[in-house]
Design a protein around this motif. Structure first.
Motif, mmCIF file in Angstrom:
data_model
loop_
_atom_site.group_PDB
_atom_site.id
_atom_site.type_symbol
_atom_site.label_atom_id
_atom_site.label_comp_id
_atom_site.label_asym_id
_atom_site.label_seq_id
_atom_site.Cartn_x
_atom_site.Cartn_y
_atom_site.Cartn_z
ATOM 1 N N ALA A 280 4.742 -9.781 2.666
ATOM 2 C CA ALA A 280 3.408 -9.177 2.715
ATOM 3 C C ALA A 280 3.304 -8.200 3.879
ATOM 4 O O ALA A 280 2.725 -7.116 3.750
ATOM 5 C CB ALA A 280 2.344 -10.262 2.813
ATOM 6 N N THR A 281 3.889 -8.576 5.011
ATOM 7 C CA THR A 281 3.887 -7.688 6.178
ATOM 8 C C THR A 281 4.686 -6.424 5.897
ATOM 9 O O THR A 281 4.238 -5.311 6.225
ATOM 10 C CB THR A 281 4.461 -8.420 7.404
ATOM 11 N N ALA B 20 5.266 -5.047 2.972
ATOM 12 C CA ALA B 20 4.521 -4.242 2.009
ATOM 13 C C ALA B 20 3.376 -3.503 2.695
ATOM 14 O O ALA B 20 3.121 -2.325 2.414
ATOM 15 C CB ALA B 20 3.994 -5.114 0.883
ATOM 16 N N THR B 21 2.696 -4.160 3.615
ATOM 17 C CA THR B 21 1.596 -3.542 4.354
ATOM 18 C C THR B 21 2.101 -2.379 5.202
ATOM 19 O O THR B 21 1.480 -1.314 5.249
ATOM 20 C CB THR B 21 0.885 -4.581 5.234
ATOM 21 N N VAL B 22 3.227 -2.561 5.862
ATOM 22 C CA VAL B 22 3.809 -1.500 6.684
ATOM 23 C C VAL B 22 4.189 -0.300 5.817
ATOM 24 O O VAL B 22 3.913 0.849 6.169
ATOM 25 C CB VAL B 22 5.019 -2.024 7.488
ATOM 26 N N LEU C 20 2.971 0.594 2.849
ATOM 27 C CA LEU C 20 1.763 1.251 2.355
ATOM 28 C C LEU C 20 1.062 2.034 3.457
ATOM 29 O O LEU C 20 0.561 3.134 3.227
ATOM 30 C CB LEU C 20 0.820 0.228 1.723
ATOM 31 N N SER C 21 1.042 1.492 4.648
ATOM 32 C CA SER C 21 0.439 2.197 5.784
ATOM 33 C C SER C 21 1.212 3.475 6.102
ATOM 34 O O SER C 21 0.624 4.520 6.353
ATOM 35 C CB SER C 21 0.399 1.293 7.015
ATOM 36 N N GLN C 22 2.541 3.370 6.080
ATOM 37 C CA GLN C 22 3.375 4.536 6.343
ATOM 38 C C GLN C 22 3.138 5.607 5.279
ATOM 39 O O GLN C 22 3.041 6.789 5.592
ATOM 40 C CB GLN C 22 4.846 4.150 6.381
ATOM 41 N N SER C 23 3.010 5.205 4.028
ATOM 42 C CA SER C 23 2.756 6.156 2.953
ATOM 43 C C SER C 23 1.411 6.844 3.127
ATOM 44 O O SER C 23 1.283 8.051 2.892
ATOM 45 C CB SER C 23 2.806 5.455 1.598
#
Length: 109
Positions: A10-11, A13-15, A17-20
């Motif tokens: 989950a972490t 995936a969050t990183v 998505l944030s980078q994108s």
């Protein structure tokens, strides 16, 4: 053990998505800046060929021009792509800039 793996995934995936999201924002900003500079050149406010000016501005913002189209009314449409892509792919931006529409022929009655 399994809970730790879920949290780690989950972490990650969050990183990603944030980078994108950050890359998309940077690509859009590069397109905005390039289009504004090109429109100024198209109107004679600054010197230079509009699409050459757009390329220079995009390059200074770590992006490259995918397309640059000058309109007949002093507008410029620019598409950019960031030079540094992400794992999820490249980020692109698009912007149009130019003089405000004429009140007599503008989009609003």
């Amino acid at each position: 053990m399994a809970l730790g793996l879920v949290v780690l995934m989950a972490t990650a995936a969050t990183v990603l998505l944030s980078q994108s999201a950050v890359m998309a924002s940077r690509a859009a900003a590069a397109a905005d800046l390039a289009a504004l500079a090109a429109a100024d050149a198209a109107r004679g406010i600054t010197v230079g060929e509009p699409c050459v000016v757009a390329e220079e501005v995009a390059r200074r913002n770590a992006a490259r021009i995918l397309s640059c189209v000058e309109g007949p009314d002093g507008t410029v449409l620019v598409r950019t792509e960031l030079s540094a892509g992400t794992i999820l792919g490249t980020a692109t931006g698009q912007a149009r800039a130019g003089p405000p529409p004429d009140q007599a022929t503008g989009p609003y009655p």
